[in-house]
Design a protein around this motif. Structure first.
Motif, PDB file in Angstrom:
ATOM      1  N   CYS A  22       0.803  -1.224   0.000  1.00 49.07           N
ATOM      2  CA  CYS A  22       0.000   0.000   0.000  1.00 49.07           C
ATOM      3  C   CYS A  22       0.838   1.276   0.000  1.00 49.07           C
ATOM      4  O   CYS A  22       0.282   2.370  -0.064  1.00 49.07           O
ATOM      5  CB  CYS A  22      -0.963  -0.005   1.178  1.00 49.07           C
ATOM      6  N   GLU A  23       2.159   1.167   0.048  1.00 47.85           N
ATOM      7  CA  GLU A  23       3.014   2.343  -0.048  1.00 47.85           C
ATOM      8  C   GLU A  23       2.872   3.007  -1.410  1.00 47.85           C
ATOM      9  O   GLU A  23       3.089   4.202  -1.535  1.00 47.85           O
ATOM     10  CB  GLU A  23       4.489   1.979   0.189  1.00 47.85           C
ATOM     11  N   ASP A  24       2.556   2.238  -2.429  1.00 50.37           N
ATOM     12  CA  ASP A  24       2.359   2.767  -3.775  1.00 50.37           C
ATOM     13  C   ASP A  24       1.040   2.197  -4.300  1.00 50.37           C
ATOM     14  O   ASP A  24       1.013   1.140  -4.925  1.00 50.37           O
ATOM     15  CB  ASP A  24       3.538   2.358  -4.670  1.00 50.37           C
ATOM     16  N   PRO A  25      -0.075   2.888  -4.024  1.00 49.65           N
ATOM     17  CA  PRO A  25      -1.385   2.359  -4.399  1.00 49.65           C
ATOM     18  C   PRO A  25      -1.543   2.079  -5.897  1.00 49.65           C
ATOM     19  O   PRO A  25      -2.199   1.114  -6.280  1.00 49.65           O
ATOM     20  CB  PRO A  25      -2.361   3.448  -3.944  1.00 49.65           C
ATOM     21  N   GLY A  26      -0.946   2.900  -6.747  1.00 49.58           N
ATOM     22  CA  GLY A  26      -1.037   2.667  -8.187  1.00 49.58           C
ATOM     23  C   GLY A  26      -0.395   1.354  -8.590  1.00 49.58           C
ATOM     24  O   GLY A  26      -0.962   0.579  -9.381  1.00 49.58           O
ATOM     25  N   ASN A  27       0.765   1.085  -8.043  1.00 51.74           N
ATOM     26  CA  ASN A  27       1.475  -0.169  -8.300  1.00 51.74           C
ATOM     27  C   ASN A  27       0.668  -1.339  -7.758  1.00 51.74           C
ATOM     28  O   ASN A  27       0.539  -2.375  -8.408  1.00 51.74           O
ATOM     29  CB  ASN A  27       2.871  -0.094  -7.658  1.00 51.74           C
ATOM     30  N   CYS A  28       0.085  -1.157  -6.580  1.00 52.38           N
ATOM     31  CA  CYS A  28      -0.716  -2.219  -5.955  1.00 52.38           C
ATOM     32  C   CYS A  28      -1.921  -2.565  -6.833  1.00 52.38           C
ATOM     33  O   CYS A  28      -2.197  -3.744  -7.084  1.00 52.38           O
ATOM     34  CB  CYS A  28      -1.165  -1.760  -4.569  1.00 52.38           C
ATOM     35  N   CYS A  29      -2.609  -1.549  -7.327  1.00 52.58           N
ATOM     36  CA  CYS A  29      -3.777  -1.784  -8.197  1.00 52.58           C
ATOM     37  C   CYS A  29      -3.365  -2.449  -9.504  1.00 52.58           C
ATOM     38  O   CYS A  29      -4.025  -3.384  -9.965  1.00 52.58           O
ATOM     39  CB  CYS A  29      -4.487  -0.471  -8.481  1.00 52.58           C
ATOM     40  N   LEU A  30      -2.279  -1.979 -10.104  1.00 57.64           N
ATOM     41  CA  LEU A  30      -1.795  -2.573 -11.349  1.00 57.64           C
ATOM     42  C   LEU A  30      -1.465  -4.044 -11.146  1.00 57.64           C
ATOM     43  O   LEU A  30      -1.868  -4.902 -11.938  1.00 57.64           O
ATOM     44  CB  LEU A  30      -0.554  -1.829 -11.867  1.00 57.64           C
ATOM     45  N   THR A  31      -0.771  -4.351 -10.063  1.00 53.90           N
ATOM     46  CA  THR A  31      -0.364  -5.726  -9.802  1.00 53.90           C
ATOM     47  C   THR A  31      -1.560  -6.622  -9.498  1.00 53.90           C
ATOM     48  O   THR A  31      -1.594  -7.771  -9.935  1.00 53.90           O
ATOM     49  CB  THR A  31       0.653  -5.778  -8.647  1.00 53.90           C
ATOM     50  N   CYS A  32      -2.539  -6.113  -8.774  1.00 52.42           N
ATOM     51  CA  CYS A  32      -3.723  -6.923  -8.462  1.00 52.42           C
ATOM     52  C   CYS A  32      -4.597  -7.154  -9.688  1.00 52.42           C
ATOM     53  O   CYS A  32      -5.117  -8.246  -9.880  1.00 52.42           O
ATOM     54  CB  CYS A  32      -4.539  -6.256  -7.366  1.00 52.42           C
ATOM     55  N   CYS A  33      -4.760  -6.127 -10.518  1.00 56.32           N
ATOM     56  CA  CYS A  33      -5.644  -6.231 -11.688  1.00 56.32           C
ATOM     57  C   CYS A  33      -4.962  -6.864 -12.896  1.00 56.32           C
ATOM     58  O   CYS A  33      -5.591  -7.625 -13.636  1.00 56.32           O
ATOM     59  CB  CYS A  33      -6.172  -4.856 -12.070  1.00 56.32           C
ATOM     60  N   CYS A  34      -3.703  -6.529 -13.114  1.00 53.55           N
ATOM     61  CA  CYS A  34      -2.970  -7.007 -14.303  1.00 53.55           C
ATOM     62  C   CYS A  34      -1.546  -7.410 -13.925  1.00 53.55           C
ATOM     63  O   CYS A  34      -0.583  -6.723 -14.290  1.00 53.55           O
ATOM     64  CB  CYS A  34      -2.917  -5.918 -15.365  1.00 53.55           C
ATOM     65  N   PRO A  35      -1.382  -8.502 -13.177  1.00 57.67           N
ATOM     66  CA  PRO A  35      -0.041  -8.880 -12.749  1.00 57.67           C
ATOM     67  C   PRO A  35       0.908  -9.139 -13.920  1.00 57.67           C
ATOM     68  O   PRO A  35       2.109  -8.902 -13.812  1.00 57.67           O
ATOM     69  CB  PRO A  35      -0.251 -10.141 -11.912  1.00 57.67           C
ATOM     70  N   ALA A 104       5.330 -10.048  -3.993  1.00 56.84           N
ATOM     71  CA  ALA A 104       6.674 -10.051  -4.560  1.00 56.84           C
ATOM     72  C   ALA A 104       6.751  -9.114  -5.769  1.00 56.84           C
ATOM     73  O   ALA A 104       7.691  -8.323  -5.890  1.00 56.84           O
ATOM     74  CB  ALA A 104       7.072 -11.463  -4.968  1.00 56.84           C
ATOM     75  N   LEU A 105       5.757  -9.187  -6.652  1.00 61.01           N
ATOM     76  CA  LEU A 105       5.745  -8.315  -7.827  1.00 61.01           C
ATOM     77  C   LEU A 105       5.647  -6.848  -7.427  1.00 61.01           C
ATOM     78  O   LEU A 105       6.343  -5.995  -7.998  1.00 61.01           O
ATOM     79  CB  LEU A 105       4.587  -8.682  -8.765  1.00 61.01           C
ATOM     80  N   CYS A 106       4.804  -6.549  -6.443  1.00 62.17           N
ATOM     81  CA  CYS A 106       4.690  -5.176  -5.947  1.00 62.17           C
ATOM     82  C   CYS A 106       6.012  -4.683  -5.367  1.00 62.17           C
ATOM     83  O   CYS A 106       6.446  -3.571  -5.649  1.00 62.17           O
ATOM     84  CB  CYS A 106       3.610  -5.076  -4.863  1.00 62.17           C
ATOM     85  N   GLN A 107       6.654  -5.514  -4.563  1.00 63.12           N
ATOM     86  CA  GLN A 107       7.917  -5.116  -3.938  1.00 63.12           C
ATOM     87  C   GLN A 107       8.991  -4.872  -4.989  1.00 63.12           C
ATOM     88  O   GLN A 107       9.740  -3.900  -4.906  1.00 63.12           O
ATOM     89  CB  GLN A 107       8.393  -6.176  -2.946  1.00 63.12           C
ATOM     90  N   GLU A 108       9.068  -5.736  -5.991  1.00 55.50           N
ATOM     91  CA  GLU A 108      10.087  -5.583  -7.033  1.00 55.50           C
ATOM     92  C   GLU A 108       9.842  -4.322  -7.852  1.00 55.50           C
ATOM     93  O   GLU A 108      10.778  -3.584  -8.164  1.00 55.50           O
ATOM     94  CB  GLU A 108      10.104  -6.831  -7.910  1.00 55.50           C
ATOM     95  N   TYR A 109       8.596  -4.057  -8.185  1.00 50.65           N
ATOM     96  CA  TYR A 109       8.226  -2.855  -8.941  1.00 50.65           C
ATOM     97  C   TYR A 109       8.578  -1.608  -8.121  1.00 50.65           C
ATOM     98  O   TYR A 109       9.168  -0.655  -8.633  1.00 50.65           O
ATOM     99  CB  TYR A 109       6.729  -2.909  -9.234  1.00 50.65           C
ATOM    100  N   ARG A 110       8.206  -1.623  -6.809  1.00 47.15           N
ATOM    101  CA  ARG A 110       8.530  -0.501  -5.918  1.00 47.15           C
ATOM    102  C   ARG A 110      10.026  -0.307  -5.782  1.00 47.15           C
ATOM    103  O   ARG A 110      10.513   0.819  -5.730  1.00 47.15           O
ATOM    104  CB  ARG A 110       7.944  -0.739  -4.512  1.00 47.15           C
ATOM    105  N   GLU A 111      10.743  -1.403  -5.712  1.00 46.24           N
ATOM    106  CA  GLU A 111      12.199  -1.319  -5.552  1.00 46.24           C
ATOM    107  C   GLU A 111      12.818  -0.557  -6.721  1.00 46.24           C
ATOM    108  O   GLU A 111      13.666   0.308  -6.532  1.00 46.24           O
ATOM    109  CB  GLU A 111      12.807  -2.723  -5.445  1.00 46.24           C
TER     110      GLU A 111
END
Length: 147
Positions: A22-35, A104-111
Motif C-alpha cells: 500500500c506504499e504505492d497504491p497505483g502499483n498495488c492496483c496494477l499488480t492486483c488487476c494485471c499482474p 513479490a511483484l509489488c515489492q520488485e516494482y517498488r524497488e
C-alpha cells in the motif's frame, strides 16, 4: 508513502518490505488487476531490454494458467537482487513467488521505482538511470602509512 522520486537507500537492503504494497497504491492496483503487465514492465527493465514487456507478460500470463508461474517469475527477483546486491529475504525467491506472487511483484516494482527507475517507461526510458543505479562505486581506502 511513495512520492515518485528516488529515495536514499542503504546499499544491499530492500527499500521496502514484502508486505508494504500500500506504499504505492497505483502499483498495488496494477499488480492486483494485471499482474502480467506489472511483471512484464519490471522484467523488461531488469533484463536490460533483452526481454520485451509484451513477451515477459505473455509468458507470465500463460504460466499462471498452468499453475507454475513462480518457476519463471522468481528468476527475475534473483536478477533484481543481483543488480542491487539485495538479500534473499524473508526466504528464498521461489518460495516468495510461490506463496506471495502479488506481494513479490509489488515489492520488485517498488524497488525499481524507489531507486529512480520507472518500469512503466520500459528499458529505453530507463537505460541511463539503470546504468547509473547499478554502477558500483569502489569503497574508499585509507591512505597508507608513510615514514
Amino acid at each position: 508513502m511513495y512520492n515518485g522520486d528516488a529515495k536514499p537507500h542503504p546499499h544491499g537492503q530492500w527499500t521496502t518490505g514484502l508486505c508494504d504494497c500500500c506504499e504505492d497504491p497505483g502499483n498495488c492496483c496494477l499488480t492486483c488487476c494485471c499482474p502480467c503487465v506489472a511483471f512484464g514492465q519490471s522484467a523488461e527493465v531488469i533484463d536490460k531490454g533483452n526481454t520485451s514487456c509484451a513477451c515477459a507478460g505473455l509468458v507470465f500470463y500463460v504460466l499462471s494458467y498452468v499453475g507454475c508461474v513462480c518457476l519463471y517469475s522468481f528468476t527475475y527477483r534473483g536478477k533484481l537482487r543481483g543488480l542491487f546486491n539485495l538479500p534473499e529475504e524473508p526466504c528464498n525467491d521461489c518460495c516468495i513467488h510461490f506463496w506471495c506472487t502479488s506481494c513479490a511483484l509489488c515489492q520488485e516494482y517498488r524497488e525499481l521505482k524507489n531507486r529512480g527507475i520507472h518500469p512503466s517507461l520500459g528499458w529505453t526510458g530507463n537505460e541511463e538511470n539503470m546504468n547509473r543505479a547499478t554502477t558500483q562505486v569502489p569503497p574508499k581506502v585509507a591512505p597508507a602509512m608513510t615514514r
